[in-house]
Design a protein around this motif. Structure first.
Motif, mmCIF file in Angstrom:
data_model
loop_
_atom_site.group_PDB
_atom_site.id
_atom_site.type_symbol
_atom_site.label_atom_id
_atom_site.label_comp_id
_atom_site.label_asym_id
_atom_site.label_seq_id
_atom_site.Cartn_x
_atom_site.Cartn_y
_atom_site.Cartn_z
ATOM 1 N N GLY A 408 -40.345 -15.933 -0.043
ATOM 2 C CA GLY A 408 -39.894 -15.746 -1.422
ATOM 3 C C GLY A 408 -39.496 -14.303 -1.682
ATOM 4 N N GLN A 409 -40.288 -13.364 -1.182
ATOM 5 C CA GLN A 409 -39.976 -11.942 -1.358
ATOM 6 C C GLN A 409 -38.696 -11.553 -0.631
ATOM 7 O OE1 GLN A 409 -43.367 -9.600 -0.204
ATOM 8 N NE2 GLN A 409 -44.718 -10.472 -1.785
ATOM 9 N N PHE A 410 -38.440 -12.222 0.494
ATOM 10 C CA PHE A 410 -37.232 -11.931 1.284
ATOM 11 C C PHE A 410 -36.012 -12.728 0.819
ATOM 12 C CE2 PHE A 410 -39.657 -9.211 3.464
ATOM 13 C CZ PHE A 410 -39.895 -9.346 4.826
ATOM 14 N N GLU A 411 -36.236 -13.588 -0.210
ATOM 15 C CA GLU A 411 -35.157 -14.427 -0.756
ATOM 16 C C GLU A 411 -34.525 -15.295 0.332
ATOM 17 O OE1 GLU A 411 -33.758 -11.560 -4.425
ATOM 18 O OE2 GLU A 411 -32.505 -11.634 -2.649
ATOM 19 N N THR A 412 -35.420 -15.924 1.120
ATOM 20 C CA THR A 412 -34.963 -16.834 2.162
ATOM 21 C C THR A 412 -35.912 -18.020 2.188
ATOM 22 O OG1 THR A 412 -34.339 -17.016 4.495
ATOM 23 C CG2 THR A 412 -36.326 -15.736 4.011
ATOM 24 N N ASN A 413 -35.721 -18.940 3.138
ATOM 25 C CA ASN A 413 -36.628 -20.082 3.233
ATOM 26 C C ASN A 413 -37.627 -19.866 4.367
ATOM 27 O OD1 ASN A 413 -35.485 -21.159 5.763
ATOM 28 N ND2 ASN A 413 -33.686 -21.597 4.498
ATOM 29 N N THR A 414 -38.712 -20.656 4.328
ATOM 30 C CA THR A 414 -39.792 -20.478 5.305
ATOM 31 C C THR A 414 -39.345 -20.820 6.722
ATOM 32 O OG1 THR A 414 -40.572 -22.721 4.824
ATOM 33 C CG2 THR A 414 -41.630 -20.919 3.635
ATOM 34 N N LYS A 415 -38.422 -21.763 6.851
ATOM 35 C CA LYS A 415 -37.946 -22.171 8.173
ATOM 36 C C LYS A 415 -37.239 -21.018 8.875
ATOM 37 C CE LYS A 415 -35.118 -25.612 10.558
ATOM 38 N NZ LYS A 415 -34.184 -26.737 10.403
ATOM 39 N N TYR A 416 -36.348 -20.322 8.132
ATOM 40 C CA TYR A 416 -35.613 -19.188 8.702
ATOM 41 C C TYR A 416 -36.581 -18.084 9.108
ATOM 42 C CZ TYR A 416 -30.807 -20.680 7.592
ATOM 43 O OH TYR A 416 -29.602 -21.307 7.563
ATOM 44 N N LEU A 417 -37.479 -17.736 8.181
ATOM 45 C CA LEU A 417 -38.396 -16.620 8.427
ATOM 46 C C LEU A 417 -39.314 -16.928 9.614
ATOM 47 C CD1 LEU A 417 -39.476 -13.880 7.659
ATOM 48 C CD2 LEU A 417 -40.963 -14.993 5.965
ATOM 49 N N SER A 418 -39.850 -18.169 9.662
ATOM 50 C CA SER A 418 -40.720 -18.569 10.775
ATOM 51 C C SER A 418 -39.977 -18.493 12.108
ATOM 52 C CB SER A 418 -41.239 -19.987 10.543
ATOM 53 O OG SER A 418 -42.038 -20.387 11.620
ATOM 54 N N GLU A 419 -38.710 -18.937 12.105
ATOM 55 C CA GLU A 419 -37.922 -18.931 13.341
ATOM 56 C C GLU A 419 -37.647 -17.507 13.821
ATOM 57 O OE1 GLU A 419 -34.598 -21.599 13.302
ATOM 58 O OE2 GLU A 419 -33.574 -20.518 14.902
ATOM 59 N N ILE A 420 -37.349 -16.618 12.875
ATOM 60 C CA ILE A 420 -37.077 -15.205 13.230
ATOM 61 C C ILE A 420 -38.316 -14.577 13.871
ATOM 62 C CG2 ILE A 420 -36.662 -12.909 12.267
ATOM 63 C CD1 ILE A 420 -34.149 -14.555 12.423
ATOM 64 N N ILE A 421 -39.492 -14.809 13.265
ATOM 65 C CA ILE A 421 -40.739 -14.227 13.797
ATOM 66 C C ILE A 421 -41.055 -14.806 15.173
ATOM 67 C CG2 ILE A 421 -43.245 -14.091 13.449
ATOM 68 C CD1 ILE A 421 -42.670 -13.947 10.429
#
Length: 500
Positions: A408-421
């Motif tokens: 939410g803070q990064f203005e993206t979805n959890t799927k994208y953020l999880s995949e990047i990490i």
């Protein structure tokens, strides 16, 4: 049966219901017994009493005294003494030493020829191994290990009533840890039913069963039933004067009242919890110091025994000079190895941020991505830049931080953020956050001397962990050293640096 044997049995029967009376009888017996075998047995009795009272300091003292000469112990005590050492040392996060004493018990069990004693030893060792997983919150491994034992093992352990109660409690805790609350409830109720319908008198086990079933009720949002179970547990725990039980029960009661929005009762029990928590910190520090001293003394005694044995061999077989010199050489090599190991541990304190989080720019080997990413390159780069800024902040110390919150803070979805990490750090989100938190507190400990004097619970809260135990577990898994050990070594290193 002699009067002393009757008193011993009386004290043993009172351990799990009236420990203070058991203690009086035990201390009286210790003054009366004369033989080394009797003293060893009474010392172990006293250690068990102090263990249920949560007095690890005295429990360890009497345990090591009971084990001064292992040949004074009978078959069962020869297994129970090192297993009890293992349990207490594990509670104080001496995991390596705990494992060593467990291994000692396993080796002793192999020497037992009596069928009943052998079955008892196997049951005790299996139970303790299950607890090893639970104590470090490895619930899946605990459940799998327990289920692997099968029906034949359960029939065997049933022959030892007290041990069987703890086996049921262990199963209940394991399934609750896996969020299977109905199964957990089944085993806790089974313990309570056994205690009600049989002649077994074990208030200590009943406290744990009531606390366990209260945890089930809490997760099922039946807070009134949870409170009823906890208040009963608190009443039954009073005779033990065990501050660990007091802390745990008051914490659970406070949480339930908070869920009911009963602020008055919440404040009262939370105050009791905080008071007990402060006592636990003090007791643990004293117990840790005692453990260090006793373990060191134990190693020295082993060394003395070996030294005497080698001296005897030397005088008996004077002509075997070469053999004696070789043995001495081996001891010297072992001593040098220990010194080298100590230096390695101290050098390990030079841990840095780059050791905790392996950045994608530092990978020595580039792995091919088997699954094609659907994330646009611009979005991927933008998220990586945001992660860099996030790592430079202290936002990760917020204990409410989650994948959803950060997305939410990064203005993206959890799927994208999880995949990047996962792609660039080779870890999941929880591990990523935990490494940032541990790195943060390590840097604080190294740079700010005040942090080395804070309680572990404060360090846990300051770095974003919800509890003392979860912080200690994660810290040990990432750094390889328990937090209290890390701090002591760091203090020692600083003292050495200042004296030079």
């Amino acid at each position: 049966m002699s009067k002393q044997e009757l008193l011993f049995r009386e004290s043993e029967e009172l351990i799990y219901s009236k420990p203070n009376e058991a203690l009086k009888v035990g201390l009286h017996l210790l003054k009366r017994v004369t033989s080394s075998k009797e003293k060893a047995k009474v010392n172990f009795l006293l250690a068990r009493i102090y263990e249920v009272k949560g007095d690890y300091n005295n429990a360890l003292t009497y345990l090591f005294e009971a084990d001064r000469n292992p040949f004074d112990l009978d078959n069962r005590d020869m297994i129970e003494v090192p297993v009890t050492k293992s349990i207490i040392l594990r509670a104080l996060y001496f995991d390596d030493q705990s494992k060593k004493y467990f291994d000692v018990a396993e080796k002793q069990a192999l020497k037992i020829s009596d069928r009943n004693d052998k079955a008892y030893a196997k049951s005790l060792l299996t139970l303790d191994k299950s607890l090893m997983y639970l104590d470090r919150e490895k619930y899946e491994e605990a459940a799998q290990f327990i289920e692997k034992q099968g029906a034949s093992f359960e029939n065997t352990i049933r022959e030892f009533p007290t041990m069987y109660l703890w086996f049921m409690i262990t199963k209940g805790r394991a399934y609750c840890g896996l969020n299977d609350y109905e199964k957990g409830r089944f085993y806790f109720e089974k313990v309570l039913d056994l205690l009600k319908k049989t002649s077994i008198k074990n208030n200590y086990a009943e406290v744990y069963a009531l606390s366990g079933i209260a945890s089930v009720y809490f997760h099922q949002k039946d807070h009134q039933k949870a409170l009823k179970a906890l208040l009963s547990a608190g009443q039954k725990a009073q005779p033990f004067e065990n501050v660990y039980l007091t802390e745990s029960i008051n914490k659970q009661i406070a949480i339930n009242y908070l869920a009911l929005n009963d602020k008055t009762n919440y404040k009262f029990y939370n105050t009791n919890f905080l008071k007990a928590n402060a006592e636990v910190e003090t007791i643990e520090q004293e117990s840790v110091n005692t453990a260090y001293n006793l373990i060191t003394q134990d190693y020295e005694n082993i060394y003395k025994v070996k030294k005497q044995w080698y001296s005897t061999v030397f005088y008996i077989a004077l002509g075997l000079t070469f053999v004696v010199i070789l043995v001495c050489g081996l001891f010297w090599f072992k001593f040098q190895w220990k010194k080298k190991r100590l230096k390695e541990i101290i050098n390990y304190l030079e841990i840095t941020r780059n050791n905790l989080i392996i950045r994608f720019t530092e990978k020595k080997e580039v792995k091919e991505v088997s699954k094609k990413s659907n994330i646009p390159l611009e979005t991927e780069q933008a998220l990586l830049n945001k992660l860099k800024r996030f790592e430079s902040s202290t936002k990760f110390t917020n204990n409410d931080m989650s994948l959803a919150v950060l997305a939410g803070q990064f203005e993206t979805n959890t799927k994208y953020l999880s995949e990047i990490i996962n792609k660039h750090y080779d870890v999941n989100f929880n591990t990523y956050i935990n490494k940032l938190r541990i790195n943060y507190i390590v840097e604080k400990l190294k740079s700010d001397p005040n942090f080395r004097n804070y309680k572990i619970s404060y360090l846990a809260e300051n770095s974003g962990f919800s509890s003392h135990s979860s912080f200690a577990t994660v810290f040990k898994s990432i750094t390889g050293i328990a937090p209290i050990t890390f701090i002591e070594l760091l203090k020692s290193e600083m003292e050495v640096s200042n004296s030079q």
